[in-house]
Each structure stands twice: as C-alpha cells, then as structure tokens.
Design an enzyme around this catalytic site. Structure first.
Site, short mmCIF file in Angstrom:
data_model
loop_
_atom_site.label_atom_id
_atom_site.label_comp_id
_atom_site.label_asym_id
_atom_site.label_seq_id
_atom_site.Cartn_x
_atom_site.Cartn_y
_atom_site.Cartn_z
CG HIS A 1 55.18 91.49 28.42
ND1 HIS A 1 56.11 92.26 29.05
CD2 HIS A 1 55.07 91.96 27.15
CE1 HIS A 1 56.56 93.19 28.22
NE2 HIS A 1 55.96 93.02 27.04
CE LYS B 1 53.33 67.97 42.02
NZ LYS B 1 54.63 68.27 41.40
CB SER C 1 55.06 63.83 44.70
OG SER C 1 54.80 64.11 46.05
CD GLU D 1 61.81 69.98 37.95
OE1 GLU D 1 60.68 70.41 38.24
OE2 GLU D 1 62.29 68.95 38.48
#
Length: 462
Positions: free
Chosen positions: A184, A320, A314, A327
């Site tokens: 969970h 970043k 980014s 992805e």
C-alpha cells in the site's frame, strides 16, 4: 506511354494514370487514391512476410507443375528482394484501407510481377502468375501470422531473454542489500533488494513462456484456403507446400491450418498474442514505476537507488535529472495496452467467412511487438544494468521501521507489538530501543528477533 511523368495502366475497372517510376500497377494506384487517411503504411515486418509468402507460393506452384520453372524462379527472385526490404518505398498504401487487405496483396503482386517481368521470360501477370492459387483472404491472415511469428522469435524473445538475464544478474549483485518492504506504499516487513528484482525477472520469464506457447498457434497458416476456406483454385497440396517452404527458409515451424474456415474468418490467434503482449506491457509498467519510486528524490523522495544520469531533466531547473528510461518504457506499455483494445475490437469483425479489419490488426500487433522488444533492451541496458544502491539511506530507513515489531508477535503478542510500534513511530526511535524498554527481552533475544537479514529468508522455491 508516358504523360508528364505518368504512364497508363489498365485493370478490370479501366485505365488509370500511375507515376512513371512506380513499380505498382492500377489496383495499387486506386488504393493510393482511395485511402488518403493516415499517412501510415504497412510495417516493414508485414511487407517482408508478403514477400516470403509470394516466394513460397511461386515455389509451391512450380513444384506442383502449375507454373513454368522459369516464371517461378523469376517471381521468387523478385519476391525475396521485396522481403529483404529493397522496395519498401513501392508499398505506399495506407493502413486504413479495405478490411481484407486486398489492396496490400495486389500491391505485392503488382510490384513482384513488374520486377519478375524484367528478369524472366517475358510478361508475368500479377493475378494469374504471382497470385496463382491464392486470395487476399488467405494471404493477408497468413502474412499476419508469419510477420508476427518472425518478429516475436527474432526480436522480442531475444530482447526479453536479455532483460531477464540482466535482472537476474542485478538481483544476485544486490542480494545482500536489505531494505524496507512496502505494501500500500506504506512501510512493511523487510526484503532483500535481490528478492525484489527476482520478482521482476520472474515476470519477464513468465512472459517468455506465454509467447513461446502462442508461437505454436501462430504457426498455423491460412494459406490454401483461398476465397472462403474451401481452397477453390488452389492445388490440394498447395497450402502444405507453402508452409514447408516457409519453415525451411525462416527456421520457424509453419504448417497449413487444420481448419481454413477458422483461420480466415477469425483473428483469434492475433487477439491471443496481443493479450500476451498486453500482459508483458503490464509487467514492464510495474517494473518501470517501481524504479521511478525507488529513484525518487534525491532528497525528498525514497532515494533508494540512483538510475544512470542520461540527460538534463529540466529546461528551467539546473541539475535536475529525471528517470527518463522508465518513463519511456511506461509510455510504450500504455501504447501497447491501447493497441490491444484496437485488436480486440478488430477481432470481433469476423463476419461469416472473413475478418474485415486485417490491416489494422497487423499494424497494431507488429507495432506492439516491436515497441516491447526495443523497450525491453533499453530498460535492461540503460536502467537496470547501471543503477547504484544508496545503502546508507536504506539502512537508516530499515533501522527506524516500526513494522519490524511484527517479528516479535509470537513472543509478545499482537497488542503489545502494536503499542511498541506506535510509540517508536511517534518518538522517531528505533524499534529495538522501545522494545528494550517495554519488554523483558534481552539484547540477545532482540538481536535474534529483529535481525533484518534473517527476516527475509524464504519467498523463492527451487
């Protein structure tokens, strides 16, 4: 006769202008004119399969004495060049065309006839010679099976074997690393990182088994059923000879279908394969998302691992770095799931003796298999192989995990364990410290009960 870069071709419907340099004829040109819909043409794997089928068909008809040897050889030579990709630009017809794929079949017939006529004993007819003993209604279902079987066997299964091996190697490398398990998305009992990766490897292994089983049914070919499954205008041995020749040429076991009516009126095997590709997509989505979570941070997330830094993440935030490979894999998985829905709907369009959504089945099925093969290799080589483990952060989180108290349940009971866990969590203290205060257990007993590595034993058989 050329007219401003065009020549005139004729078919049963009359005359039509065709680009002078095109190898196709009137029927292909009509399809080009009729279906300016998506700009998507049939995939390379499908054109390869069409070429191989025409090669095998000419060989079978030659062996059966139905086609003169010199014609058969000319057709076979041209067909193999088509299969090899030398003339892909000559296959311009849109995916969204006649549902039987007749336009694509005639495209192959016309191109091969044009090439063979230049190499052979004279004029070779696209219907009478190249398409002898065939119908679009059995050629296109056969091409779907052949192209999918080749793509799965030559690209997808090797890619999955590579991904599974990479996962297993990484699991072995990290098997001594204990981390907090999660259910969970909440802290749970500890697991070894190697155990976590072994679950991923098992998913991929299961996918390989499913695909291997499906290959057996992909090997059943509709070729020989001709128009409606009865085999009209084909020699009774034609379908079997085509299957034998394809098997010898490709190394994949093909055979004539036991029931042409099933093979031509349905796309059940394509639907089955697409379903197995969807299962694989679900597995890759799970793996990709776990990697993203484990890599999250580096400060405010889990920060358990660090994926290889591949590119700036980014355009506005310097420094970043994003988990770009997981992805991309997740997007591939989403595309495959969407393709599966299309194929399932198309599979329902088997009206009486023919399915009439064959081209879109072929396009989506082959795209899914190709995407999954490429994504699996990228995931293995650019994410799994090179990620590093943040052992310090894993150890810190594990020491403070109040759920470790679960291991003490048989000794102190559930209620006492719950009280200790709540206090440890509220005070931000290790479970061992609070347990020492709240129980009569000795340090030796606590060490034995709360040994994280010991708590991870089991879970894998064999």
């Amino acid at each position: 006769m050329a007219d401003n870069g065009y020549r005139v071709e004729r078919d049963s419907m009359g005359e039509l202008r065709v680009p002078e340099q095109a190898l196709w004829g009137a029927q292909t040109q009509r399809a080009v004119d009729n279906f300016p819909i998506s700009g998507l043409s049939m995939p390379r794997a499908f054109i390869r399969a069409l070429g191989l089928i025409k090669w095998a068909a000419a060989g079978a008809n030659g062996e059966l004495g139905l086609l003169p040897t010199v014609k058969a050889r000319a057709i076979q030579s041209a067909a193999l060049d088509v299969a090899a990709g030398e003339f892909d630009a000559q296959f311009p017809i849109d995916v969204f065309q006649t549902g039987s794929g007749t336009s694509s079949n005639m495209n192959a017939n016309e191109v091969i006839a044009h090439l063979a006529s230049k190499r052979g004993p004279g004029s070779i007819h696209p219907n009478d010679d190249v398409n002898m003993g065939q119908s679009s209604n059995d050629v296109i279902p056969t091409a779907i099976h052949v192209s999918a079987a080749l793509l799965v066997a030559e690209e997808l299964l090797p890619a999955l074997q590579h991904l599974q091996a990479t996962l297993e190697a990484k699991a072995q490398e990290t098997d001594g690393v204990v981390k907090t398990g999660r259910t969970h998305l909440m802290d749970a009992m500890p697991v070894r990182l190697g155990q976590e990766l072994s679950g991923w490897a098992c998913q991929i292994g299961n996918a390989r088994v499913r695909l291997q089983e499906c290959l057996q049914r992909l090997g059943r070919l509709a070729q020989g059923g001709t128009a409606v499954g009865t085999g009209i205008n084909a020699h009774p041995k034609f379908g079997s000879k085509v299957a034998v020749l394809l098997s010898e040429h490709t190394g994949i076991e093909f055979r004539a279908s036991e029931n042409y009516f099933e093979s031509m009126s349905t796309q059940d095997t394509a639907v089955e394969l697409s379903g197995q590709l969807r299962v694989l997509a679900v597995s890759l989505m799970k793996i990709a998302n776990d990697l993203r979570w484990m890599n999250s941070g580096p400060l405010a997330g889990l920060g358990e691992i660090q994926l290889p830094a591949l590119q700036p993440g980014s355009s506005i935030m310097p420094g970043k770095v994003n988990p770009v490979i997981p992805e991309a894999v997740a997007m591939v998985a989403a595309q495959v799931m969407g393709n599966d829905t299309t194929i399932a709907i198309a599979g329902q369009s088997g009206n009486f003796q023919l399915n009439v959504m064959l081209p879109v089945v072929a396009y989506n099925l082959l795209q899914s298999a190709g995407l999954l093969a490429a994504a699996s290799r990228v995931l293995a080589d650019k994410a799994i192989h090179g990620f590093t483990v943040n052992a310090a952060k894993l150890g810190e989180a594990l020491d403070r995990n109040p759920i470790l108290v679960t291991a003490m349940n048989p000794v102190i009971g559930y209620e006492k364990g719950a009280a200790i866990a709540k206090k440890a969590y509220a005070q931000g203290r290790p479970i061992r410290e609070v347990a020492r205060e709240q129980t009569d257990l000795t340090d030796t007993e606590l060490d034995r009960l709360l040994n994280a590595m010991d708590l991870t034993r089991g879970g894998i058989k064999g």
